[in-house]
Write a protein that holds these residues in place. Structure first.
Motif, PDB file in Angstrom:
ATOM      1  N   ASP A 101      -2.601   8.731   1.484  1.00 47.16           N
ATOM      2  CA  ASP A 101      -2.046   7.376   1.481  1.00 47.16           C
ATOM      3  C   ASP A 101      -0.518   7.399   1.508  1.00 47.16           C
ATOM      4  O   ASP A 101       0.121   8.111   0.739  1.00 47.16           O
ATOM      5  CB  ASP A 101      -2.530   6.636   0.236  1.00 47.16           C
ATOM      6  CG  ASP A 101      -2.097   5.185   0.233  1.00 47.16           C
ATOM      7  OD1 ASP A 101      -2.700   4.389   0.954  1.00 47.16           O
ATOM      8  OD2 ASP A 101      -1.130   4.870  -0.487  1.00 47.16           O
ATOM      9  N   GLN A 102       0.070   6.612   2.417  1.00 48.83           N
ATOM     10  CA  GLN A 102       1.528   6.596   2.593  1.00 48.83           C
ATOM     11  C   GLN A 102       2.146   5.234   2.281  1.00 48.83           C
ATOM     12  O   GLN A 102       3.271   4.948   2.707  1.00 48.83           O
ATOM     13  CB  GLN A 102       1.875   7.020   4.022  1.00 48.83           C
ATOM     14  CG  GLN A 102       1.521   8.475   4.318  1.00 48.83           C
ATOM     15  CD  GLN A 102       1.760   8.841   5.771  1.00 48.83           C
ATOM     16  OE1 GLN A 102       1.142   8.289   6.669  1.00 48.83           O
ATOM     17  NE2 GLN A 102       2.670   9.780   6.001  1.00 48.83           N
ATOM     18  N   THR A 103       1.448   4.410   1.535  1.00 50.28           N
ATOM     19  CA  THR A 103       1.952   3.063   1.254  1.00 50.28           C
ATOM     20  C   THR A 103       3.250   3.082   0.457  1.00 50.28           C
ATOM     21  O   THR A 103       4.096   2.199   0.615  1.00 50.28           O
ATOM     22  CB  THR A 103       0.906   2.239   0.482  1.00 50.28           C
ATOM     23  OG1 THR A 103       0.522   2.962  -0.710  1.00 50.28           O
ATOM     24  CG2 THR A 103      -0.343   1.993   1.323  1.00 50.28           C
ATOM     25  N   TYR A 104       3.424   4.080  -0.414  1.00 51.13           N
ATOM     26  CA  TYR A 104       4.624   4.154  -1.259  1.00 51.13           C
ATOM     27  C   TYR A 104       5.901   4.137  -0.417  1.00 51.13           C
ATOM     28  O   TYR A 104       6.878   3.472  -0.770  1.00 51.13           O
ATOM     29  CB  TYR A 104       4.560   5.424  -2.110  1.00 51.13           C
ATOM     30  CG  TYR A 104       5.773   5.668  -2.975  1.00 51.13           C
ATOM     31  CD1 TYR A 104       5.889   5.076  -4.237  1.00 51.13           C
ATOM     32  CD2 TYR A 104       6.807   6.506  -2.541  1.00 51.13           C
ATOM     33  CE1 TYR A 104       7.008   5.308  -5.037  1.00 51.13           C
ATOM     34  CE2 TYR A 104       7.915   6.742  -3.331  1.00 51.13           C
ATOM     35  CZ  TYR A 104       8.019   6.147  -4.578  1.00 51.13           C
ATOM     36  OH  TYR A 104       9.125   6.373  -5.362  1.00 51.13           O
ATOM     37  N   ALA A 105       5.892   4.867   0.696  1.00 52.65           N
ATOM     38  CA  ALA A 105       7.092   4.993   1.520  1.00 52.65           C
ATOM     39  C   ALA A 105       7.292   3.824   2.470  1.00 52.65           C
ATOM     40  O   ALA A 105       8.258   3.802   3.231  1.00 52.65           O
ATOM     41  CB  ALA A 105       7.044   6.297   2.320  1.00 52.65           C
ATOM     42  N   LEU A 106       6.418   2.818   2.413  1.00 49.33           N
ATOM     43  CA  LEU A 106       6.479   1.694   3.347  1.00 49.33           C
ATOM     44  C   LEU A 106       6.776   0.363   2.666  1.00 49.33           C
ATOM     45  O   LEU A 106       6.759  -0.684   3.309  1.00 49.33           O
ATOM     46  CB  LEU A 106       5.150   1.584   4.111  1.00 49.33           C
ATOM     47  CG  LEU A 106       4.764   2.807   4.948  1.00 49.33           C
ATOM     48  CD1 LEU A 106       3.319   2.680   5.426  1.00 49.33           C
ATOM     49  CD2 LEU A 106       5.701   2.973   6.135  1.00 49.33           C
ATOM     50  N   TYR A 107       7.090   0.381   1.371  1.00 51.75           N
ATOM     51  CA  TYR A 107       7.213  -0.861   0.612  1.00 51.75           C
ATOM     52  C   TYR A 107       8.386  -1.739   1.049  1.00 51.75           C
ATOM     53  O   TYR A 107       8.423  -2.934   0.744  1.00 51.75           O
ATOM     54  CB  TYR A 107       7.329  -0.570  -0.887  1.00 51.75           C
ATOM     55  CG  TYR A 107       8.739  -0.264  -1.344  1.00 51.75           C
ATOM     56  CD1 TYR A 107       9.573  -1.278  -1.830  1.00 51.75           C
ATOM     57  CD2 TYR A 107       9.248   1.028  -1.270  1.00 51.75           C
ATOM     58  CE1 TYR A 107      10.872  -1.004  -2.233  1.00 51.75           C
ATOM     59  CE2 TYR A 107      10.544   1.298  -1.666  1.00 51.75           C
ATOM     60  CZ  TYR A 107      11.351   0.279  -2.149  1.00 51.75           C
ATOM     61  OH  TYR A 107      12.630   0.547  -2.533  1.00 51.75           O
ATOM     62  N   ARG A 108       9.354  -1.170   1.765  1.00 51.16           N
ATOM     63  CA  ARG A 108      10.545  -1.941   2.136  1.00 51.16           C
ATOM     64  C   ARG A 108      10.399  -2.695   3.455  1.00 51.16           C
ATOM     65  O   ARG A 108      11.316  -3.388   3.881  1.00 51.16           O
ATOM     66  CB  ARG A 108      11.769  -1.019   2.208  1.00 51.16           C
ATOM     67  CG  ARG A 108      12.225  -0.489   0.849  1.00 51.16           C
ATOM     68  CD  ARG A 108      13.617   0.081   0.923  1.00 51.16           C
ATOM     69  NE  ARG A 108      14.619  -0.951   1.181  1.00 51.16           N
ATOM     70  CZ  ARG A 108      15.900  -0.705   1.426  1.00 51.16           C
ATOM     71  NH1 ARG A 108      16.324   0.547   1.466  1.00 51.16           N
ATOM     72  NH2 ARG A 108      16.743  -1.679   1.654  1.00 51.16           N
TER      73      ARG A 108
END
Length: 368
Positions: free
Chosen positions: A149-156
Motif C-alpha cells: 500500500d502506497q497511500t501514505y506517500a499520496l496524501y498531498r
C-alpha cells in the motif's frame, strides 16, 4: 469507443507497465511517458535513466501505444532535490517521494496532459481513488495489496489532481500484477521493486548532501537532555530522530537521537523511553476525504511509511497547525516526516510533522 485519452508515467518497472496494459484493455487511448527527472541524458542511474527508458519503450511497443520521454529535471530539482537538501539543513528528515508525487509526477504530468488534450493521467501506484461515501470528496483509498500500500506517500494530492487520475494497479494483489506482466514482457515481470531514494541510489545521504552543497558539515557536540556534553558528532545531516546505530561513540548504555538543535549544532540524545510521545504537531495541512479538520475528529494516524497506524484525535491550534493526540504514545516523532490520517480505508488528509512539542511561537499565541 475510447473511454478517453490517458497519459501514464512509465518507469520501465512491473507496476507501471501492467497499469498501461490494464488501461488499454479497459478501452482507454493510452500514451506512455518516461519522466527524466534527475540524470543527464544517457546516464544509467537515477530517475528516468537510460535503462528505464529502454524498458518502458519496449513495453510501449509491445502494447502498441504511443511513447515519449519528457524532461522534468528542472521541476524535480526545484521541488524535490532542493527541498530535500534544505530540509536536512534545517534539522528535518524529509520524505522526497511525497514532494515528488504532488509537484512532479502529478503537477508536471497534468500540465503535459493539458497541453496535448488528454483527459487523465495514470500511475502504477498501489492505491485506489474513490469518492468518500459521506463527504463526496475524492480520496485515496487503501490498495487491495496491504503489504504494498502506497497511500501514505499520496496524501498531498489535491481534489483536482485526484479527479483526473487513474490507478488501476491498486485493485490487484502484487502476485496478480506479476502474472499479468508476464503476458506482456517476461523480463519486466521479474524485475525487483525499487527501494532506495531514486537520486541517492547508494543510500549515502550525507555524502550526497556534501557533494550538492560543496561543503563539509561542521562537527558539534552530542548532549544529553540536560545539555551535558557527551562527545562529538560529525555533522547534523548524518542523524535523525530515533537513531541508535552509527553514532560513532560508545556511551556505556543505549542512547538514541532525541532531536537536532541547528542553532547550537548539537545532537540531543536520550534513552529509548524518552522517545515516546502521544502528541504530534503538523503544518502544511492538506485535507482529502474531509473538507476540513475540526476539534475532536477521530482517525487512525501514521507518522512514517512503515509505522503501524494508531488511534488518535485531532484539533486545529492555528490556521495551518494541527495537533494530533494519539491514544497511546508513539516512538520517534520525526520533524519533516508526514502525519497521515485515515478514516477507515480512506485518507482523510495530513501534514508535515513539526515535532512532538508545540513550536515556540505558537506556544506564545496559545498563552495569549
Amino acid at each position: 469507443m475510447s473511454k478517453g485519452k490517458v497519459i501514464i508515467g512509465m518507469s520501465g518497472g512491473v507496476d507501471s507497465s501492467t497499469a498501461a496494459y490494464l488501461l488499454k484493455e479497459e478501452g482507454y487511448e493510452v500514451i506512455g511517458v518516461t519522466m527524466g527527472m534527475w540524470q543527464e541524458p544517457g546516464e544509467t542511474e537515477g530517475c528516468g535513466n537510460l535503462s528505464a527508458v529502454k524498458d518502458a519503450s519496449r513495453v510501449a511497443e509491445k502494447l502498441g501505444i504511443e511513447f515519449h520521454v519528457l524532461d522534468f529535471r528542472k521541476e524535480f530539482r526545484e521541488n524535490v532535490v532542493d527541498y530535500f537538501i534544505n530540509s536536512y539543513e534545517r534539522g528535518m528528515t524529509p520524505n522526497p517521494c511525497i514532494a515528488c508525487n504532488r509537484h512532479v509526477k502529478w503537477a508536471a504530468l497534468l500540465d503535459y496532459a493539458n497541453k496535448i488534450g488528454a483527459d487523465y493521467i495514470a500511475t502504477g501506484h498501489y492505491a485506489r481513488i474513490e469518492k468518500h461515501p459521506v463527504t463526496g470528496r475524492y480520496s485515496i483509498k487503501a490498495s487491495v495489496t496491504a503489504a504494498k500500500d502506497q497511500t501514505y506517500a499520496l496524501y498531498r494530492l489535491t481534489q483536482e489532481q485526484l479527479e483526473r487520475t487513474l490507478m488501476p494497479v491498486g485493485f490487484y494483489e502484487k502476485d496478480e500484477i506479476r502474472k499479468i506482466a508476464a503476458n506482456i514482457d517476461d523480463f519486466i515481470a521479474k524485475k525487483s521493486d525499487s527501494q532506495d531514494i531514486c537520486f541517492i541510489p547508494d543510500g549515502d545521504y550525507g555524502a550526497f548532501l556534501e557533494r550538492e552543497r560543496g561543503k563539509n558539515h561542521c562537527p558539534g557536540n552530542f548532549v544529553d537532555m540536560e545539555g551535558n556534553v557527551l562527545g562529538q558528532h560529525k555533522g547534523l545531516i548524518y542523524y535523525t530522530v530515533g537513531q541508535r546505530k552509527g553514532l560513532g561513540i560508545a556511551f556505556g548504555k543505549p542512547m538514541y537521537v532525541y532531536g537536532l538543535d541547528v542553532d547550537k549544532n548539537e545532537v540531543i540524545l536520550c534513552d529509548n523511553e524518552t522517545l515516546f510521545s502521544r502528541t504530534v504537531y503538523a503544518n502544511q495541512i492538506n485535507c482529502m476525504s474531509v473538507p476540513e479538520f475540526t476539534d475532536g475528529m477521530r482517525f487512525r494516524g501514521k507518522i512514517r511509511y512503515s509505522h503501524k497506524m494508531a488511534d488518535c484525535t485531532v484539533r486545529m491550534v492555528g490556521e495551518d497547525l494541527l495537533e494530533c493526540t494519539f491514544d497511546e504514545p508513539q516512538r520517534a516523532i520525526t520533524p519533516g516526516q508526514a502525519l497521515v490520517l485515515y478514516d477507515g480505508e480512506y485518507v482523510a488528509g495530513g501534514g508535515t510533522i513539526l515535532g512532538a512539542k508545540l513550536p515556540i511561537h505558537q506556544r506564545k499565541n496559545e498563552a495569549e
